[in-house]
Scaffold this motif. Structure first.
Motif, PDB file in Angstrom:
ATOM      1  N   LEU A 123      42.692  41.382  33.538  1.00 41.13           N
ATOM      2  CA  LEU A 123      41.969  40.694  34.612  1.00 41.13           C
ATOM      3  C   LEU A 123      42.272  41.332  35.965  1.00 41.13           C
ATOM      4  O   LEU A 123      41.389  41.477  36.813  1.00 41.13           O
ATOM      5  CB  LEU A 123      42.352  39.215  34.637  1.00 41.13           C
ATOM      6  CG  LEU A 123      41.934  38.371  33.430  1.00 41.13           C
ATOM      7  CD1 LEU A 123      42.499  36.960  33.553  1.00 41.13           C
ATOM      8  CD2 LEU A 123      40.417  38.315  33.293  1.00 41.13           C
ATOM      9  N   ASN A 127      39.942  43.470  38.931  1.00 41.95           N
ATOM     10  CA  ASN A 127      39.931  42.805  40.245  1.00 41.95           C
ATOM     11  C   ASN A 127      39.370  41.386  40.175  1.00 41.95           C
ATOM     12  O   ASN A 127      38.868  40.857  41.170  1.00 41.95           O
ATOM     13  CB  ASN A 127      39.129  43.624  41.271  1.00 41.95           C
ATOM     14  CG  ASN A 127      39.813  44.927  41.625  1.00 41.95           C
ATOM     15  OD1 ASN A 127      41.038  44.976  41.749  1.00 41.95           O
ATOM     16  ND2 ASN A 127      39.044  45.989  41.765  1.00 41.95           N
ATOM     17  N   ILE A 128      39.453  40.773  38.996  1.00 41.58           N
ATOM     18  CA  ILE A 128      39.059  39.371  38.860  1.00 41.58           C
ATOM     19  C   ILE A 128      40.153  38.485  39.443  1.00 41.58           C
ATOM     20  O   ILE A 128      39.887  37.450  40.043  1.00 41.58           O
ATOM     21  CB  ILE A 128      38.792  39.031  37.381  1.00 41.58           C
ATOM     22  CG1 ILE A 128      37.576  39.826  36.895  1.00 41.58           C
ATOM     23  CG2 ILE A 128      38.571  37.532  37.185  1.00 41.58           C
ATOM     24  CD1 ILE A 128      37.345  39.743  35.408  1.00 41.58           C
ATOM     25  N   ASP A 144      44.388  32.502  41.472  1.00 42.85           N
ATOM     26  CA  ASP A 144      44.496  33.441  40.352  1.00 42.85           C
ATOM     27  C   ASP A 144      44.900  32.706  39.076  1.00 42.85           C
ATOM     28  O   ASP A 144      44.371  32.959  37.994  1.00 42.85           O
ATOM     29  CB  ASP A 144      45.539  34.525  40.658  1.00 42.85           C
ATOM     30  CG  ASP A 144      45.101  35.467  41.762  1.00 42.85           C
ATOM     31  OD1 ASP A 144      43.887  35.669  41.918  1.00 42.85           O
ATOM     32  OD2 ASP A 144      45.976  35.997  42.470  1.00 42.85           O
ATOM     33  N   ILE A 147      42.012  30.883  37.520  1.00 44.53           N
ATOM     34  CA  ILE A 147      41.116  31.789  36.790  1.00 44.53           C
ATOM     35  C   ILE A 147      41.716  32.140  35.432  1.00 44.53           C
ATOM     36  O   ILE A 147      41.017  32.181  34.415  1.00 44.53           O
ATOM     37  CB  ILE A 147      40.853  33.058  37.617  1.00 44.53           C
ATOM     38  CG1 ILE A 147      40.024  32.713  38.860  1.00 44.53           C
ATOM     39  CG2 ILE A 147      40.134  34.116  36.776  1.00 44.53           C
ATOM     40  CD1 ILE A 147      39.859  33.859  39.835  1.00 44.53           C
ATOM     41  N   ALA A 165      36.218  38.091  30.309  1.00 47.51           N
ATOM     42  CA  ALA A 165      36.494  38.965  31.449  1.00 47.51           C
ATOM     43  C   ALA A 165      35.215  39.641  31.938  1.00 47.51           C
ATOM     44  O   ALA A 165      34.967  39.729  33.149  1.00 47.51           O
ATOM     45  CB  ALA A 165      37.542  40.008  31.064  1.00 47.51           C
ATOM     46  N   LYS A 166      34.384  40.101  31.011  1.00 45.43           N
ATOM     47  CA  LYS A 166      33.126  40.751  31.396  1.00 45.43           C
ATOM     48  C   LYS A 166      32.196  39.764  32.101  1.00 45.43           C
ATOM     49  O   LYS A 166      31.551  40.104  33.100  1.00 45.43           O
ATOM     50  CB  LYS A 166      32.442  41.332  30.162  1.00 45.43           C
ATOM     51  CG  LYS A 166      33.153  42.541  29.565  1.00 45.43           C
ATOM     52  CD  LYS A 166      32.462  43.009  28.291  1.00 45.43           C
ATOM     53  CE  LYS A 166      33.209  44.182  27.655  1.00 45.43           C
ATOM     54  NZ  LYS A 166      32.592  44.597  26.372  1.00 45.43           N
ATOM     55  N   PHE A 168      33.085  36.996  33.721  1.00 48.87           N
ATOM     56  CA  PHE A 168      33.662  36.705  35.042  1.00 48.87           C
ATOM     57  C   PHE A 168      33.327  37.817  36.027  1.00 48.87           C
ATOM     58  O   PHE A 168      32.994  37.563  37.188  1.00 48.87           O
ATOM     59  CB  PHE A 168      35.184  36.567  34.938  1.00 48.87           C
ATOM     60  CG  PHE A 168      35.651  35.302  34.266  1.00 48.87           C
ATOM     61  CD1 PHE A 168      34.765  34.294  33.931  1.00 48.87           C
ATOM     62  CD2 PHE A 168      36.991  35.126  33.959  1.00 48.87           C
ATOM     63  CE1 PHE A 168      35.198  33.131  33.308  1.00 48.87           C
ATOM     64  CE2 PHE A 168      37.440  33.970  33.346  1.00 48.87           C
ATOM     65  CZ  PHE A 168      36.543  32.971  33.013  1.00 48.87           C
ATOM     66  N   LEU A 169      33.439  39.065  35.570  1.00 53.79           N
ATOM     67  CA  LEU A 169      33.205  40.206  36.455  1.00 53.79           C
ATOM     68  C   LEU A 169      31.752  40.254  36.915  1.00 53.79           C
ATOM     69  O   LEU A 169      31.470  40.513  38.091  1.00 53.79           O
ATOM     70  CB  LEU A 169      33.574  41.507  35.738  1.00 53.79           C
ATOM     71  CG  LEU A 169      33.413  42.790  36.558  1.00 53.79           C
ATOM     72  CD1 LEU A 169      34.312  42.754  37.790  1.00 53.79           C
ATOM     73  CD2 LEU A 169      33.729  44.015  35.709  1.00 53.79           C
ATOM     74  N   GLN A 172      31.317  37.568  39.445  1.00 58.38           N
ATOM     75  CA  GLN A 172      32.037  37.913  40.672  1.00 58.38           C
ATOM     76  C   GLN A 172      31.268  38.934  41.495  1.00 58.38           C
ATOM     77  O   GLN A 172      31.139  38.790  42.717  1.00 58.38           O
ATOM     78  CB  GLN A 172      33.418  38.463  40.316  1.00 58.38           C
ATOM     79  CG  GLN A 172      34.217  38.951  41.525  1.00 58.38           C
ATOM     80  CD  GLN A 172      35.627  39.354  41.147  1.00 58.38           C
ATOM     81  OE1 GLN A 172      36.434  38.520  40.777  1.00 58.38           O
ATOM     82  NE2 GLN A 172      35.921  40.646  41.222  1.00 58.38           N
ATOM     83  N   GLN A 173      30.751  39.960  40.841  1.00 50.66           N
ATOM     84  CA  GLN A 173      30.026  41.005  41.562  1.00 50.66           C
ATOM     85  C   GLN A 173      28.765  40.456  42.215  1.00 50.66           C
ATOM     86  O   GLN A 173      28.418  40.835  43.339  1.00 50.66           O
ATOM     87  CB  GLN A 173      29.687  42.147  40.604  1.00 50.66           C
ATOM     88  CG  GLN A 173      30.912  42.945  40.173  1.00 50.66           C
ATOM     89  CD  GLN A 173      30.616  43.944  39.076  1.00 50.66           C
ATOM     90  OE1 GLN A 173      29.631  43.816  38.344  1.00 50.66           O
ATOM     91  NE2 GLN A 173      31.462  44.947  38.934  1.00 50.66           N
TER      92      GLN A 173
END
Length: 379
Positions: A123, A127-128, A144, A147, A165-166, A168-169, A172-173
């Motif tokens: 994670l 940068n999550i 953190d 999350i 994780a994917k 979340f990313l 996030q982006q």
């Protein structure tokens, strides 16, 4: 003179004791330009003004109560910010969040969330979550930790960690762009207002957060329904395509003089064969999926999952040539026609057409080409 001056100043150990802050943290503040020694008598000996006590306490307060990063704190202290700036920064940094302000080491984060070090690092590398290095320690914030707990909750529910994780990313982006645009808008509005109001700016941010949160929730539900329906339709279509393919294979084999294989296939479409061997199991999976797709969605999903595992490990080279021919066609068809989610498409191209050594198969290459053409023509 120096000794007289030093009586009015504090050693770093005294400053640490007066502010209940460890020396390593104070040295980090010095490195970041948050505090500066009044004078240095030697390379390793420095003295600090007593006013530094108040400044260090202010830094700790802004960290613990307002959750500002040190870069923001430095700007506020250096510029002697007015009340508007403090209120505005509170709004931007969400000072009303239910955050303990506590910091956690990697070991503490792992113990509290149930994620192992490799998962936490995964994670962090995306940068999550953000690793904060204060002095020599690696620390994580309360946010953190939250999350990490979300990732663990999904993992406990059976959702693969990497998938979480994917996801979340991706979120996030997308949110980074939206948040950046909103904050730029707030600041621009404040700059263009003759009498800027922290209350107005804070309200804009609150409304932005609430509406964006609601929008994400609504769109997430809509997309879940849309993609869910699409995947269900793919499953129904998969069963239809398997049935069409079985008919095509049966007719191809019949035309080349294999009526017993034709009968075996046609019978399997209606009556599930017993699992005498791997060939019969292959036909059984085709039969079960074809006949259950529209009856029970959960059963069909389970069948597809079990069948996929079976076909991945199916060894057709342990069969007789005639059995091998049909098993090859069934395995190839499964990989080529299965839903995209099973990610079998590339495996289909790794299936080499078997070489028949005992001359039981006539026109093997022609049969193979006709099977390929049948697959290509299935929509």
């Amino acid at each position: 003179m120096v000794n007289e001056l030093n009586k009015e100043l504090l050693k770093i150990s005294q400053l640490a004791k007066a502010t209940n802050t460890n020396i390593t943290t104070l040295k980090y503040y010095v490195k970041e330009g948050l505090i500066q020694p009044e004078c240095k008598t030697t390379k390793n000996m420095a003295y600090y003004n007593k006013d530094c006590t108040q400044r260090v306490n202010m830094i700790r307060s802004l960290q613990k109560e307002h959750y500002y990063p040190l870069s923001v704190i430095k700007g506020l202290l250096d510029n002697a910010a007015d009340p508007f700036e403090l209120e505005f920064m509170d709004a931007i940094h969400k000072a009303d969040l239910k955050d303990t302000g506590k910091e956690y080491s990697s070991a503490e984060a792992s113990k509290l969330t149930g994620l192992n070090k490799a998962q936490i690092d995964y994670l962090k590398n995306l940068n999550i979550i953000s690793k904060h290095s204060e002095s020599q320690r690696t620390i994580y914030s309360y946010s953190d930790l939250h999350i990490m707990r979300l990732a663990k909750r999904r993992l406990d529910a059976g959702i693969p960690f990497e998938q979480s994780a994917k996801a979340f990313l991706i979120y996030q982006q997308a949110l980074e762009k939206a948040a950046s645009l909103d904050v730029d808008c707030f600041i621009s509005s404040a700059l263009l207002t003759e009498a800027p109001s922290a209350q107005i700016a804070a309200r804009m941010i609150v409304i932005s957060d609430e509406t964006l949160d609601s929008f994400v929730s609504i769109k997430r539900n809509q997309l879940n329904r849309a993609f869910g329906s699409e995947r269900i339709n793919q499953l129904y279509l998969f069963a239809d395509r398997l049935a069409y393919y079985l008919d095509a294979c049966a007719n191809i084999l019949l035309s080349h003089g294999y009526p017993h294989l034709f009968d075996m296939i046609i019978s399997a479409k209606t009556f599930c064969p017993s699992s005498k061997n791997d060939l019969h199991r292959s036909l059984a999976y085709y039969s079960l999926i074809i006949n259950n797709a529209t009856k029970s969605l959960t059963k069909s999903i389970s069948l597809v999952n079990d069948a996929n595992k079976f076909f991945i490990t199916l060894n057709i080279f342990r069969m007789t040539d005639v059995e091998m021919l049909l098993a090859y066609a069934l395995k190839l068809g499964w990989f080529k026609l299965s839903p995209m989610l099973l990610q079998n498409k590339n495996d289909a191209f790794k299936l080499d057409f078997p070489e028949f050594s005992d001359n039981q198969i006539i026109n093997g290459t022609i049969i193979r080409d006709e099977i390929y053409n049948a697959l290509v023509n299935i929509k």
